[in-house]
Design a protein around this motif. Sequence first.
Motif, short mmCIF file in Angstrom:
data_model
loop_
_atom_site.label_atom_id
_atom_site.label_comp_id
_atom_site.label_asym_id
_atom_site.label_seq_id
_atom_site.Cartn_x
_atom_site.Cartn_y
_atom_site.Cartn_z
N PRO A 164 -2.29 13.16 -3.34
CA PRO A 164 -1.88 14.39 -4.03
C PRO A 164 -0.36 14.53 -4.05
N ASN A 165 0.13 15.54 -4.76
CA ASN A 165 1.56 15.81 -4.80
C ASN A 165 1.94 16.65 -3.60
N ALA A 166 2.03 16.01 -2.45
CA ALA A 166 2.42 16.70 -1.21
C ALA A 166 3.94 16.68 -1.13
N ALA A 167 4.58 17.55 -1.91
CA ALA A 167 6.04 17.52 -2.05
C ALA A 167 6.76 17.85 -0.76
N CYS A 168 6.27 18.84 -0.02
CA CYS A 168 6.95 19.31 1.19
C CYS A 168 6.26 18.76 2.44
N LEU A 169 6.95 17.89 3.13
CA LEU A 169 6.41 17.29 4.36
C LEU A 169 7.46 17.33 5.46
N SER A 170 7.03 17.63 6.66
CA SER A 170 7.94 17.61 7.81
C SER A 170 8.08 16.18 8.33
N GLU A 171 9.05 15.96 9.18
CA GLU A 171 9.24 14.63 9.77
C GLU A 171 8.02 14.23 10.59
N ARG A 172 7.40 15.20 11.24
CA ARG A 172 6.20 14.91 12.03
C ARG A 172 5.05 14.46 11.12
N GLN A 173 4.90 15.10 9.98
CA GLN A 173 3.85 14.72 9.04
C GLN A 173 4.12 13.34 8.44
N ILE A 174 5.37 13.09 8.11
CA ILE A 174 5.75 11.78 7.57
C ILE A 174 5.46 10.68 8.58
N SER A 175 5.79 10.93 9.83
CA SER A 175 5.52 9.95 10.88
C SER A 175 4.03 9.68 11.03
N ALA A 176 3.23 10.72 10.92
CA ALA A 176 1.77 10.57 11.04
C ALA A 176 1.22 9.74 9.89
N ILE A 177 1.74 9.97 8.67
CA ILE A 177 1.29 9.20 7.50
C ILE A 177 1.69 7.74 7.64
N GLU A 178 2.92 7.48 8.08
CA GLU A 178 3.38 6.11 8.27
C GLU A 178 2.50 5.39 9.28
N LYS A 179 2.15 6.07 10.35
CA LYS A 179 1.29 5.47 11.38
C LYS A 179 -0.09 5.17 10.82
N TYR A 180 -0.62 6.10 10.03
CA TYR A 180 -1.94 5.93 9.44
C TYR A 180 -1.98 4.70 8.53
N VAL A 181 -0.99 4.57 7.64
CA VAL A 181 -0.95 3.44 6.73
C VAL A 181 -0.65 2.15 7.49
N ASN A 182 0.22 2.21 8.45
CA ASN A 182 0.56 1.06 9.27
C ASN A 182 -0.68 0.46 9.94
N ASN A 183 -1.62 1.32 10.30
CA ASN A 183 -2.84 0.87 10.98
C ASN A 183 -3.96 0.48 10.02
N GLY A 184 -3.66 0.44 8.72
CA GLY A 184 -4.65 -0.02 7.76
C GLY A 184 -5.19 1.04 6.83
N GLY A 185 -4.69 2.25 6.92
CA GLY A 185 -5.16 3.32 6.04
C GLY A 185 -4.63 3.16 4.62
N GLY A 186 -5.37 3.68 3.65
CA GLY A 186 -4.94 3.65 2.26
C GLY A 186 -4.27 4.97 1.88
N LEU A 187 -3.24 4.89 1.06
CA LEU A 187 -2.51 6.09 0.66
C LEU A 187 -2.32 6.11 -0.85
N ILE A 188 -2.67 7.24 -1.47
CA ILE A 188 -2.37 7.48 -2.88
C ILE A 188 -1.47 8.72 -2.93
N ALA A 189 -0.26 8.54 -3.45
CA ALA A 189 0.72 9.63 -3.53
C ALA A 189 1.14 9.82 -4.98
N THR A 190 1.46 11.06 -5.34
CA THR A 190 1.88 11.34 -6.70
C THR A 190 3.17 12.16 -6.74
N HIS A 191 3.87 12.03 -7.85
CA HIS A 191 4.99 12.88 -8.24
C HIS A 191 6.06 13.03 -7.15
N GLU A 192 6.23 14.22 -6.59
CA GLU A 192 7.34 14.50 -5.67
C GLU A 192 6.95 14.40 -4.20
#
Length: 199
Positions: A1-29
């Motif tokens: 989704p267009n999750a435009a506003c993310l904190s550093e903690r949220q960004i770190s959690a997403i990076e960890k998730y994808v790093n461990n094999g998770g799939g990510l679909i991101a849009t727009h901003e």
Amino acid sequence: PNAACLSERQISAIEKYVNNGGGLIATHETSLYDEKGERKKDFGLAKVINAQFHSLNIVKDPWLNGYMKIVKDHPITKDLQGLPMPILDHLYVEPNEESGILSKILYLPHNSYFSPARETKYPGILINTFRKGRVVFFPFAFGKFYRDFGIVECRKILENAVRWSSRDGMPIKLEAPSSVTMYLFEQPNRQIIHLVNGT
């Protein structure tokens, strides 16, 4: 989704998730703003999507000057190569690798019905493999566009993107009319399926 506003903690959690094999679909901003709504110089998830923010283009009439063209055959763009598709407000992003570009944004001058569209260097669909995970980035308002116009090719691209980014396959399959929406929730020791019939 267009999750435009993310904190550093949220960004770190997403990076960890994808790093461990998770799939990510991101849009727009997605990740272009912090949790207070302040725009950053670049995406917080720049490493994950493998691209940098360049500029924003507001398309007032997507049928006139907002288009992208599929330029690469891939499981996400299966049977759609060469097809121009209208898009809504989009970002111009600079990819780190040309190999991840599946479509390119076309430029059509404002208020011009007959001028030929010019292919830009900016991607309309960008993929990346981030360590163990797969990432698909649509630098335009993909969800809003499909909601407003319901173009079948958009649905196909999104379905293919979900399948490709999910290395281990889909956890569940629904055979029902397109008016039925399914939500899958995971809780300790169980899964909850929520079906909504919008017919």
